[in-house]
Design an enzyme around this catalytic site. Sequence first.
Site, PDB file in Angstrom:
ATOM      1  N   HIS A  88       7.856  20.749  -7.595  1.00 56.74           N
ATOM      2  CA  HIS A  88       7.513  21.891  -6.744  1.00 56.74           C
ATOM      3  C   HIS A  88       8.188  23.195  -7.160  1.00 56.74           C
ATOM      4  O   HIS A  88       7.579  24.253  -7.127  1.00 56.74           O
ATOM      5  CB  HIS A  88       7.920  21.545  -5.310  1.00 56.74           C
ATOM      6  CG  HIS A  88       7.572  22.574  -4.287  1.00 56.74           C
ATOM      7  ND1 HIS A  88       6.280  23.013  -4.092  1.00 56.74           N
ATOM      8  CD2 HIS A  88       8.342  23.258  -3.404  1.00 56.74           C
ATOM      9  CE1 HIS A  88       6.265  23.927  -3.121  1.00 56.74           C
ATOM     10  NE2 HIS A  88       7.504  24.103  -2.704  1.00 56.74           N
ATOM     11  N   GLN A 133      13.103  20.762  -8.144  1.00 51.94           N
ATOM     12  CA  GLN A 133      12.835  20.249  -6.801  1.00 51.94           C
ATOM     13  C   GLN A 133      11.526  19.461  -6.731  1.00 51.94           C
ATOM     14  O   GLN A 133      10.476  19.985  -7.092  1.00 51.94           O
ATOM     15  CB  GLN A 133      12.767  21.407  -5.814  1.00 51.94           C
ATOM     16  CG  GLN A 133      12.483  20.954  -4.394  1.00 51.94           C
ATOM     17  CD  GLN A 133      12.883  22.008  -3.391  1.00 51.94           C
ATOM     18  OE1 GLN A 133      12.128  22.944  -3.151  1.00 51.94           O
ATOM     19  NE2 GLN A 133      14.060  21.879  -2.824  1.00 51.94           N
ATOM     20  N   LEU A 154       0.041  20.815  -2.188  1.00 51.92           N
ATOM     21  CA  LEU A 154       1.140  20.726  -1.231  1.00 51.92           C
ATOM     22  C   LEU A 154       0.658  20.628   0.204  1.00 51.92           C
ATOM     23  O   LEU A 154      -0.212  21.390   0.620  1.00 51.92           O
ATOM     24  CB  LEU A 154       2.020  21.970  -1.364  1.00 51.92           C
ATOM     25  CG  LEU A 154       3.192  22.020  -0.388  1.00 51.92           C
ATOM     26  CD1 LEU A 154       4.280  21.064  -0.819  1.00 51.92           C
ATOM     27  CD2 LEU A 154       3.740  23.421  -0.269  1.00 51.92           C
ATOM     28  N   ARG A 196      17.292  23.645  -3.395  1.00 54.82           N
ATOM     29  CA  ARG A 196      16.937  24.776  -2.533  1.00 54.82           C
ATOM     30  C   ARG A 196      16.439  24.269  -1.188  1.00 54.82           C
ATOM     31  O   ARG A 196      15.722  23.279  -1.118  1.00 54.82           O
ATOM     32  CB  ARG A 196      15.813  25.584  -3.184  1.00 54.82           C
ATOM     33  CG  ARG A 196      15.158  26.567  -2.243  1.00 54.82           C
ATOM     34  CD  ARG A 196      14.052  27.341  -2.901  1.00 54.82           C
ATOM     35  NE  ARG A 196      12.834  26.598  -3.102  1.00 54.82           N
ATOM     36  CZ  ARG A 196      11.779  26.610  -2.279  1.00 54.82           C
ATOM     37  NH1 ARG A 196      11.801  27.330  -1.172  1.00 54.82           N
ATOM     38  NH2 ARG A 196      10.698  25.922  -2.554  1.00 54.82           N
ATOM     39  N   HIS A 223       8.989  18.006  -4.070  1.00 56.47           N
ATOM     40  CA  HIS A 223       8.632  18.168  -2.652  1.00 56.47           C
ATOM     41  C   HIS A 223       8.119  16.825  -2.149  1.00 56.47           C
ATOM     42  O   HIS A 223       7.300  16.198  -2.818  1.00 56.47           O
ATOM     43  CB  HIS A 223       7.556  19.240  -2.525  1.00 56.47           C
ATOM     44  CG  HIS A 223       7.417  19.769  -1.126  1.00 56.47           C
ATOM     45  ND1 HIS A 223       7.009  18.973  -0.084  1.00 56.47           N
ATOM     46  CD2 HIS A 223       7.661  21.000  -0.613  1.00 56.47           C
ATOM     47  CE1 HIS A 223       7.000  19.714   1.022  1.00 56.47           C
ATOM     48  NE2 HIS A 223       7.393  20.932   0.735  1.00 56.47           N
ATOM     49  N   PHE A 246      12.953  23.874   9.535  1.00 57.76           N
ATOM     50  CA  PHE A 246      12.654  23.451   8.169  1.00 57.76           C
ATOM     51  C   PHE A 246      13.777  22.530   7.712  1.00 57.76           C
ATOM     52  O   PHE A 246      14.864  22.530   8.288  1.00 57.76           O
ATOM     53  CB  PHE A 246      12.530  24.678   7.245  1.00 57.76           C
ATOM     54  CG  PHE A 246      11.136  24.904   6.717  1.00 57.76           C
ATOM     55  CD1 PHE A 246      10.075  25.107   7.578  1.00 57.76           C
ATOM     56  CD2 PHE A 246      10.881  24.921   5.343  1.00 57.76           C
ATOM     57  CE1 PHE A 246       8.792  25.319   7.088  1.00 57.76           C
ATOM     58  CE2 PHE A 246       9.602  25.141   4.848  1.00 57.76           C
ATOM     59  CZ  PHE A 246       8.555  25.333   5.717  1.00 57.76           C
ATOM     60  N   ARG A 255      14.785  18.261   1.074  1.00 58.64           N
ATOM     61  CA  ARG A 255      13.710  17.721   0.234  1.00 58.64           C
ATOM     62  C   ARG A 255      14.179  16.677  -0.766  1.00 58.64           C
ATOM     63  O   ARG A 255      13.482  15.698  -1.013  1.00 58.64           O
ATOM     64  CB  ARG A 255      13.056  18.878  -0.523  1.00 58.64           C
ATOM     65  CG  ARG A 255      12.311  19.774   0.412  1.00 58.64           C
ATOM     66  CD  ARG A 255      11.728  20.967  -0.293  1.00 58.64           C
ATOM     67  NE  ARG A 255      10.991  21.741   0.698  1.00 58.64           N
ATOM     68  CZ  ARG A 255      10.417  22.909   0.460  1.00 58.64           C
ATOM     69  NH1 ARG A 255      10.506  23.456  -0.747  1.00 58.64           N
ATOM     70  NH2 ARG A 255       9.757  23.536   1.400  1.00 58.64           N
ATOM     71  N   GLU A 283       5.953  21.737   4.314  1.00 57.55           N
ATOM     72  CA  GLU A 283       7.056  21.185   5.109  1.00 57.55           C
ATOM     73  C   GLU A 283       6.921  21.563   6.586  1.00 57.55           C
ATOM     74  O   GLU A 283       7.469  20.911   7.462  1.00 57.55           O
ATOM     75  CB  GLU A 283       8.367  21.744   4.539  1.00 57.55           C
ATOM     76  CG  GLU A 283       9.604  21.165   5.162  1.00 57.55           C
ATOM     77  CD  GLU A 283      10.813  21.372   4.252  1.00 57.55           C
ATOM     78  OE1 GLU A 283      10.671  21.225   3.030  1.00 57.55           O
ATOM     79  OE2 GLU A 283      11.879  21.681   4.789  1.00 57.55           O
TER      80      GLU A 283
END
Length: 573
Positions: free
Chosen positions: A350, A233, A245, A385, A235, A119, A282, A248
């Site tokens: 996000h 955040q 979404l 994050r 995304h 990730f 991100r 990821e």
Amino acid sequence: MVEVYRHDVVIVGGGGAGLRAAIAAVEADPKISVAMVSKVYPMRSHTVSAEGGAAAYVPGSEDSLEKHFYDTVKGSDFLADQDCAEYFVEQATPELTLLEHWGCPWSRNDDGTVATRPFGGMTVPRTWYAADKVGFHMLHSLFQHSMRFDRIVRYDENFVTRILVDDGVCRGVVAIDIRSGVMRMFLGRAVILATGGAGKCFPFTTNGTIKTGDGMALAYRAGVGLKDMEFLQYHPTGLPGTGILITEASRGEGGYVLNSEGERFLVTRDYGVGQKAELGPRDMISRAEILEIEAGRGLQGPYGEYVLLDLRHLGEAKIMAKLPFVRELARTYIGVDPVYEPIPIRPVVHYMMGGVDTDIRGATPIPGLYAAGETACVSMNGANRLGSNSLTECLVFGARAGVEAAAYAKGSADGNEARLRSEAETEGARIDALRGRKKGGEKMSVIRHEMQVSMERGCGVYRKQESMNQTVAELAPLKGRYADLVLEDTSKVFNTEVLQALELGNMLDVAESIAIAAAARRESRGAHACRDYPNRNDAEFLHHSMMFFTPAGPRLDKKAVTITRFQPEERKY
Ligand SMILES: Cc1cc2nc3c(=O)[nH]c(=O)nc-3n(C[C@H](O)[C@H](O)[C@H](O)COP(=O)(O)OP(=O)(O)OC[C@H]3O[C@@H](n4cnc5c(N)ncnc54)[C@H](O)[C@@H]3O)c2cc1C
């Protein structure tokens, strides 16, 4: 009339954090009773929509606790409280293992070991997954396990409107039973807020409709500070139009991000992600996409400009094995089959790094009031994050808050019920006055739209001092106009119009906190990228922002960051 329910611990929210907290509380104390109050049926909480996975060190792998700790702190742009981040990584593996014992079907390697995928911003693959329907499986396992305990009493479709604080101590909450419209008072010696995020302050988000920042606004009005609200955040892979979404995991499994010239710009150009390319964090990838579009290398579609996510080279078999939901979403919502065509994508709101200020135990400064999950800011995410840390955070800090709240409830006394009842009745009268309110002339949809547009303009992926100031200036009058809302529905039964009005009031408070904190942070750090101040400025801004409610208007303050192991350094990959 106000109905009264008495429990030891009251948990607001039935998502990942709320369910984990409830189970931890009843397991910690065999006598304790827990009320779980949720505005939706627990399985409809936003946790269910998580796709990609949950991060934890797998013993015996190339990973280590140290690496997970460092990646999290670096990902946070050194704004995470390191004691919290360290506790998080230590508890992550036991929590995910426990979840398997409760039925979560983690995907496996051929040799039977737990499978992990890479990730963004992680040095090694450490994201556990169950295909690409992770949130569903995690929430389902938690929900099923919670049903083993009679002492977890659920109040589904009850909407909490107020936290009861008497003598400086939290004593419970007030809620509307959505079905009947009857007001309810849930008395408890401890309350845990697990109400999730606030993406709906923005027009374009991956977040479900229910994510309106209720818990943040409730805690704020009760006197708790909101921490690090400017860090929001984006995304990098949302579907244009809907904001749905594309996980990821699609990059984790090897997907490419392309511009209109078919170029993998994260590889060919210097966007600070180095060798990580598509597996950069991100915040950086979202910024790179915006810069590509600004440089004229985006594509034009009915919902504005976008770039592409290409999975074709993975092949149908791998897509069906690892990313079946991605294929389903792309086909259904944008008419693109990723086996044959690249998917249009753009950055989309996000996740909230900020939230209700808590310490490592999940405790807020108000005795008896706790918070966990996305609504809380512990803080382990700092300014950005890392993907897949949030689901694990819900478990680790949900469990901790549950244990702490149970212990606190045991050792404390009940509040003054007469006073609390009178406060709940006043709250009931406030909501009665909202139903079918004819005074004024303001429409909810207009105020909501103006708020969302202003937030997108002022608090986007890239921010400018002038537009942030403008958003701050626009939000205050919107709050004034909110007081003149006109509502049509006078009924008590399923009056969703009143609920939406209450949610809008919550979002206005949250939005204002985001904008004021953003306008005051004159640097760029993590997800807060300010064009006027492109560099991080540790000398002046290595601190948490704190927003406090006062009758005269919001007050901004700051709080020190806990640095234990890793001294701030330049963040590049
Ligand atoms: C599409 C999507 C995919 C994601 N994928 C991942 C991923 O792969 N990995 C990862 O780590 N993170 C992921 N995230 C982030 C992560 O899923 C969330 O941060 C996390 O699930 C939040 O859980 P929570 O328990 O805090 O809140 P939620 O699951 O949002 O639950 C909130 C609960 O609070 C209740 N509630 C709210 N307001 C009130 C009120 N006023 N009164 C009563 N009840 C109320 C709701 O009914 C609900 O039960 C994703 C997020 C999204 C949106």
